[in-house]
Design an enzyme around this catalytic site. Structure first.
Site, PDB file in Angstrom:
ATOM      1  N   TYR A 150       0.831  -1.200   0.000  1.00 60.15           N
ATOM      2  CA  TYR A 150       0.000   0.000   0.000  1.00 60.15           C
ATOM      3  C   TYR A 150       0.868   1.254   0.000  1.00 60.15           C
ATOM      4  O   TYR A 150       0.693   2.159  -0.835  1.00 60.15           O
ATOM      5  CB  TYR A 150      -0.915  -0.020   1.223  1.00 60.15           C
ATOM      6  N   ALA A 200       4.119   1.715  -0.728  1.00 62.64           N
ATOM      7  CA  ALA A 200       4.965   1.882  -1.912  1.00 62.64           C
ATOM      8  C   ALA A 200       4.149   2.357  -3.109  1.00 62.64           C
ATOM      9  O   ALA A 200       4.592   3.231  -3.873  1.00 62.64           O
ATOM     10  CB  ALA A 200       5.679   0.572  -2.236  1.00 62.64           C
TER      11      ALA A 200
END
Length: 229
Positions: free
Chosen positions: A153, A155
């Site tokens: 999430y 990244a």
């Protein structure tokens, strides 16, 4: 004609509330979802005469093009694009032990989805006198304070922030204002209960979607206030 707005991933939660608030602000609002029936059900639930359903799966190039063509035929322009579709909050993972299939799924929805949709609808946005693009992001992805957390999430949202900056620069001459908005911790996730009311989180997104011509672009905001990248 009213300004034409499109919100992705809008059959529930923040996206659904954004549609309502945009309609209340006078926009002709397209509530999109992967499943046409879910979009229609959400529109019926909201019961506002300025909200209309649209089938659009941000992970499916054919679906995106079909939606773009439908909007082009009916309206010939798009004034507001809210890239809200997202997810894959992989709180159970760490970066070192991440399942890369989950990482890829998160990127497909949270990064490639908004990228794909914006690229497809860019010709219609460029026809608008005041185009606005809002990428729904997360403060958890701010590099200035980034630490451990749901890796796929975070990244993918950090990459979405980078995309926001690039799009803002590329579309500046077209008069587009492109910003990322964090709605804050909102009470939408059954796996992580709590958070503030959904309308409060949606309001900052609607603010960015309805900025005046002298408003900011290439920024990162929560509740109309700038966040550090």
């Amino acid at each position: 004609m009213s300004r034409i707005a499109l919100v992705t991933g809008a059959n529930r939660g923040i996206g659904k509330e954004v549609c309502l608030q945009l309609a209340q602000a006078g926009c002709h609002t397209l509530l999109s979802a992967r499943d046409r029936e879910k979009a229609e059900a959400a529109v019926n639930d909201l019961g506002h005469d300025r909200i209309y359903p649209l089938q659009l799966d941000v992970t499916d190039e054919a679906s995106v093009k079909q939606a773009r063509d439908a909007v082009a035929r009916q309206y010939g322009v798009l004034d507001v694009l809210v890239n809200n579709a997202g997810g894959h909050y992989d709180y159970w993972q760490t970066a070192l032990e991440a399942d890369f299939s989950t990482v890829r799924e998160a990127a497909e929805t949270n990064l490639y989805g908004p990228w794909r949709v914006t690229s497809a609808f860019a010709p219609l946005l460029k026809k608008s006198e005041r185009p606005r693009i809002v990428n729904v992001s997360s403060g958890a992805a701010a590099l200035s304070s980034l630490g451990a957390g749901p890796p796929a999430y975070i990244a993918s949202k950090a990459a979405l922030n980078a995309l926001t900056r690039m799009l803002a620069a590329e579309l500046k001459e077209d008069g587009a204002l492109v910003n990322a908005v964090c709605p804050g911790w909102v009470a939408t996730d059954p796996n992580n209960p709590g958070g503030r009311p959904i309308p409060e989180g949606a309001a900052g997104i609607v603010w960015a979607a309805t900025l005046p011509d002298d408003g900011p672009t290439g920024g990162f905001f929560r509740d109309e206030q700038p966040l550090d990248w």
